[in-house]
Enzyme design. Structure first.
Site, PDB file in Angstrom:
ATOM      1  N   GLU A  90      53.528 -47.541 -12.385  1.00 55.37           N
ATOM      2  CA  GLU A  90      52.115 -47.883 -12.245  1.00 55.37           C
ATOM      3  C   GLU A  90      51.999 -49.378 -12.421  1.00 55.37           C
ATOM      4  OE1 GLU A  90      48.108 -47.843 -14.692  1.00 55.37           O
ATOM      5  OE2 GLU A  90      48.786 -45.778 -14.351  1.00 55.37           O
ATOM      6  N   CYS A 113      43.758 -51.325 -16.776  1.00 57.25           N
ATOM      7  CA  CYS A 113      44.430 -51.182 -15.479  1.00 57.25           C
ATOM      8  C   CYS A 113      43.445 -50.920 -14.354  1.00 57.25           C
ATOM      9  CB  CYS A 113      45.458 -50.046 -15.538  1.00 57.25           C
ATOM     10  SG  CYS A 113      46.790 -50.331 -16.716  1.00 57.25           S
TER      11      CYS A 113
END
Length: 448
Positions: free
Chosen positions: A226, A260
């Site tokens: 990720e 994020c």
């Protein structure tokens, strides 16, 4: 030596030795040696160990939150929330692990045919600083409960927080099942290239993720990534501008923009633009006293560089945009207008409390521009129009699309990032699939 400074005061929090090649090789060797026994441990026993670890993490919540505050500048509530989420995640994987199952296949009457998930071996887990306990819990929990052993390297920006969390988990496991190493990018690179590491699970920057993917490809290991994001927010006509501004402020300013899936670029359609912008400036003023500092001076310099680039190339700074005097690495909530797609604040992940706005004539333009990006982590659309909402979730090339809420979602949800944002499931039951490899067994009697 890693030197960690308190981002609120600039005082030294700790100096931590960087693991060298021998340290990394030793940790991988111990994890590799412990793998055969751990994979044979009944799934229920592995789950029980995680459940006990979750209880220990809850008991140490104040300690972990204090370390996180001192190393990363998180607010107390956010730090405690991360600990609570981490304990819940460990329990979730403790419950999911024993029921993670394969399939039986319908072959001939005389044979048994199965598809069976097996642990991959040694997993190197490289975790970020912006939510170090909660993110680590997911990757460690899924890897361990499926029978893998782990070498964990926390971010160099919060080595004390990451190590303490991993120690609490490791205390409930056999020796070698969870190893911990401290270090910077060079340490992570050593682990990614290590011969006996079978999976590298990384949450962090896209540049680092690309290097990990290349290292894994060279030796046939699995990369679970990720990486960075550049999440768009679209504000459609007909949306209440005050409510939309509250959503935009939450997405842009929470945790000082260091999430994020923070809002990184805002597209406002037509007539709602002026009232939305005024309301967002007001929201920025309210958020100014609620956010903590950026994690360190390097991050603050990046954020200010993006803002300065925008201002020099035609953007208007409505509020914020200046480094605050005094100790610490604080940066004010900042609202920019007149932004264009070629500006750094629209092209790259700023990762700070900055809300750049671009006014567009219609929803189709907003959707097209939001989709034209090398990242593919998430996006949000605020609209009362059902057809626009349908077009958005079907068209946006990202792993997560949120309609009328910048944050939230059902427990257990899992998505796959696209493009420069990475690959593979990082959450939910699907993460158990990522941590295992499926073997087909065809079993016939002799002479059949």
């Amino acid at each position: 030596m890693l030197t960690v400074l308190d981002p609120r005061t600039g005082d030294t929090v700790a100096q931590v030795p960087i693991a060298d090649a021998d340290d990394c090789n030793g940790a991988v060797h111990r994890a590799h040696a412990a793998a055969p026994s751990w994979r044979r441990t009944p799934a229920a026993e592995r789950a029980a160990a995680l459940t006990a670890a979750a209880a220990a993490v809850r008991e140490a919540a104040a300690e972990l939150a204090d370390l996180n505050e001192r190393e990363t500048g998180k607010t107390r509530d956010d730090a405690l929330g991360g600990v609570d989420a981490s304990a819940g995640t460990l329990v979730q994987y403790a419950e999911l692990g024993p029921v993670h199952r394969g399939r039986s296949l319908h072959g001939s009457w005389q044979a048994t045919d199965l598809m069976i998930p097996e642990p991959r071996g040694v997993v190197a887990v490289l975790t970020p600083w912006n939510d170090p306990v909660a993110v680590a819990a997911g990757l460690l929990g899924a890897a361990l409960v499926t029978g893998n052993t782990v070498v964990h390297k926390p971010s160099e920006r919060c080595p004390l927080t990451g190590r303490r969390f991993a120690e609490l988990v490791a205390a409930h496991l056999p020796p070698g099942v969870l190893e911990i190493v401290d270090g910077d990018g060079s340490t992570g690179a050593r682990l990614a290239a290590a011969e006996n590491v079978d999976v590298v699970a990384h949450v962090g920057s896209s540049n680092t993720g690309s290097a990990i993917a290349l290292a894994c490809a060279r030796r046939g290991a699995k990369a679970l990534l990720e990486n960075g994001g550049n999440d768009a927010l679209i504000v459609d006509v007909g949306t209440d501008p005050q409510w939309a501004a509250e959503q935009a402020a939450l997405g842009s300013f929470a945790n000082a923009g260091q999430i994020c899936v923070s809002v990184e670029r805002i597209y406002v359609v037509g007539s709602v633009a002026e009232s939305f912008t005024d309301a967002l400036v007001e929201q920025a003023g309210e958020w100014a006293s609620r956010i903590g500092p950026l994690v360190d001076e390097r991050q603050r310099e990046q954020v200010h560089h993006h803002v300065t680039d925008a201002a020099q190339t035609g953007a208007t700074v409505l509020t914020g945009g200046e480094r605050q005097p005094g100790p610490g690495t604080f940066y004010p909530p900042t609202v920019l207008t007149d932004c264009t797609p070629d500006m750094l604040v629209f092209r790259e992940e700023t990762f700070g409390p900055v809300a750049p706005i671009r006014c567009v004539p219609d929803f189709a333009t907003a959707l097209a521009e939001a989709s034209n990006d090398r990242y593919g982590l998430g996006a949000t659309v605020l609209t009362p129009d059902m057809s626009h909402a349908q077009d958005a979730w079907r068209s946006l090339p990202v792993g997560t699309v949120k309609i009328n809420a910048v944050f939230g979602g059902a427990p257990g949800g899992a998505s796959e990032p696209r493009g420069a944002s990475g690959s593979g499931f990082g959450f939910g039951p699907e993460l158990l699939d990522e941590m295992t490899a499926t073997k087909v067994v065809h079993w016939s009697p002799p002479g059949a």
